[in-house]
Design an enzyme around this catalytic site. Structure first.
Site, short mmCIF file in Angstrom:
data_model
loop_
_atom_site.label_atom_id
_atom_site.label_comp_id
_atom_site.label_asym_id
_atom_site.label_seq_id
_atom_site.Cartn_x
_atom_site.Cartn_y
_atom_site.Cartn_z
CB ALA A 10 5.19 -5.29 -12.57
CG ASN A 87 1.11 -8.94 -8.41
OD1 ASN A 87 1.23 -9.50 -7.32
ND2 ASN A 87 1.36 -7.64 -8.56
CE1 TYR A 152 -6.73 -8.83 -1.24
CE2 TYR A 152 -6.45 -10.34 0.62
CZ TYR A 152 -5.94 -9.71 -0.50
OH TYR A 152 -4.64 -9.97 -0.89
CB ALA A 154 -15.57 -12.96 -1.51
P1 NAP Z 1 0.69 -3.13 -3.68
O1 NAP Z 1 2.02 -2.93 -3.07
O2 NAP Z 1 -0.48 -2.33 -3.21
O3 NAP Z 1 0.85 -2.95 -5.29
C1 NAP Z 1 -0.27 -3.10 -6.10
C2 NAP Z 1 0.16 -3.06 -7.55
O4 NAP Z 1 -1.00 -3.28 -8.35
C3 NAP Z 1 0.74 -1.73 -7.98
O5 NAP Z 1 1.78 -1.97 -8.92
C4 NAP Z 1 -0.44 -1.04 -8.67
O6 NAP Z 1 -0.03 -0.15 -9.70
C5 NAP Z 1 -1.13 -2.22 -9.29
N1 NAP Z 1 -2.55 -2.01 -9.57
C6 NAP Z 1 -3.54 -1.74 -8.71
N2 NAP Z 1 -4.72 -1.64 -9.38
C7 NAP Z 1 -4.44 -1.88 -10.69
C8 NAP Z 1 -5.22 -1.92 -11.86
N3 NAP Z 1 -6.54 -1.70 -11.83
N4 NAP Z 1 -4.61 -2.20 -13.04
C9 NAP Z 1 -3.27 -2.42 -13.10
N5 NAP Z 1 -2.47 -2.38 -12.01
C10 NAP Z 1 -3.06 -2.10 -10.81
O7 NAP Z 1 0.22 -4.65 -3.56
P2 NAP Z 1 1.05 -5.97 -3.17
O8 NAP Z 1 1.08 -6.08 -1.69
O9 NAP Z 1 2.30 -6.03 -3.94
O10 NAP Z 1 0.02 -7.08 -3.68
C11 NAP Z 1 0.12 -7.66 -4.97
C12 NAP Z 1 -0.82 -8.86 -5.05
O11 NAP Z 1 -0.49 -9.77 -3.99
C13 NAP Z 1 -2.30 -8.53 -4.90
O12 NAP Z 1 -3.06 -9.33 -5.75
C14 NAP Z 1 -2.58 -8.89 -3.44
O13 NAP Z 1 -3.93 -9.22 -3.22
C15 NAP Z 1 -1.66 -10.07 -3.26
N6 NAP Z 1 -1.32 -10.35 -1.85
C16 NAP Z 1 -0.63 -9.43 -1.11
C17 NAP Z 1 -0.31 -9.73 0.21
C18 NAP Z 1 0.45 -8.78 1.11
O14 NAP Z 1 0.53 -9.06 2.32
N7 NAP Z 1 1.00 -7.70 0.60
C19 NAP Z 1 -0.71 -10.96 0.76
C20 NAP Z 1 -1.40 -11.87 -0.04
C21 NAP Z 1 -1.69 -11.54 -1.35
P3 NAP Z 1 -0.15 1.48 -9.57
O15 NAP Z 1 0.54 1.86 -8.31
O16 NAP Z 1 0.52 1.99 -10.79
O17 NAP Z 1 -1.62 1.79 -9.57
#
Ligand code: NAP
Length: 244
Positions: A10, A87, A152, A154
């Site tokens: 978050a 998330n 991804y 999978a």
């Molecule tokens: P993002 O902007 O890259 O942010 C990822 C978040 O996850 C950051 O807060 C990061 O924290 C945290 N994180 C990563 N690895 C972690 C771990 N091992 N333990 C705890 N926290 C961790 O990603 P997003 O685009 O918001 O995506 C969030 C979710 O939505 C994901 O599951 C992604 O697969 C899904 N999603 C995204 C999209 C898209 O188009 N963006 C589409 C479909 C689904 P730190 O920075 O502190 O490491």
């Protein structure tokens, strides 16, 4: 007593938007993150400005010891857990023959093991109160084949299966488990896609635009509301029509 939501990942992106939306809905919010202390604290401050409690909890969701510790601390801080939003996730696109072992293991660890670790610890807390909601953030890539996303997709397909199975296992304990599967959402994750490819993706979306993190947060908010108290095991696709 006020309700508490824990949102993993978050510190930014979709997780941050979900945390802020649940705060607006009146939840105290536990903000999980892994690396980015300053962004996590910024999220916490923005939530506190909305008049509810918030605290940052640093934990790598793929590490069970860190996850156990986080849930213990969330319980001590807020006294209860009503909602878990799984998330935190990573994407590292590569065609099959280019997939590296370290990247494969990181994706499986965070995108699958991390969700299971947190769901397990949340269920332990929720079962005793016979009430709770677990929302898994999946992806449209779980149902739509996108070249270069074998790993991804999978992992996200696994999340859809996990959602259905946990919903069945936990229904009698008063716990609902649902998922939201976003299409392309404008966050840091999307910025890793080359510009020409991003333009190609927009063109393929019937609504001709990427979604926003707030679009996803709105659906999560609804899934957490009493209006959806009879729904469990479902995956809501939110993609501007991309998968149609
Ligand atoms: P993002 O902007 O890259 O942010 C990822 C978040 O996850 C950051 O807060 C990061 O924290 C945290 N994180 C990563 N690895 C972690 C771990 N091992 N333990 C705890 N926290 C961790 O990603 P997003 O685009 O918001 O995506 C969030 C979710 O939505 C994901 O599951 C992604 O697969 C899904 N999603 C995204 C999209 C898209 O188009 N963006 C589409 C479909 C689904 P730190 O920075 O502190 O490491």
């Amino acid at each position: 007593m006020e309700k508490t939501a824990l949102v993993t990942g978050a510190s930014r992106g979709i997780g941050k938007a979900i945390a802020l939306r649940l705060a607006k809905d009146g939840y105290n919010v536990a903000v999980n993150y892994n690396k980015n202390d300053s962004l996590a604290l910024q999220t916490v401050n923005e939530i506190k400005n909305l008049g509810v409690e918030a605290e940052a909890f640093k934990a790598d969701t793929s590490n069970i010891d860190e996850v156990k510790n986080m849930f213990h601390n969330v319980q001590s801080t807020f006294g209860r857990l009503d909602v878990l939003v799984n998330n935190a996730g990573v994407v590292d696109d590569a065609y099959l023959l280019m997939v590296r072992q370290d990247s494969l293991e990181r994706s499986l660890d965070i995108n699958i093991k991390g969700y299971i670790n947190c769901a397990q610890q949340a269920a332990l807390k929720m079962i005793s109160r016979k009430s709770g909601k677990i929302i898994n953030v999946s992806s449209v890539s779980s149902v739509l084949a996108v070249e270069g996303q074998s790993v991804y997709s999978a992992t996200k397909g696994a999340i859809n299966s996990l959602t259905a199975t946990l919903a069945k296992e936990l229904a009698s304990r008063g716990i609902q488990v649902n998922a939201v599967a976003p299409g392309f959402i404008g966050t840091d994750m999307l910025k890793s896609i080359p510009k020409d490819l991003a333009e190609k993706y927009v063109d393929a979306i019937p609504m001709k635009k990427f979604g926003t993190a707030e679009d996803v947060a709105n659906v999560v908010s609804q899934l957490c509301s009493d209006d959806f108290s009879y729904m469990t095991g479902q995956v809501i696709v939110l993609d501007g029509g991309l998968s149609l």
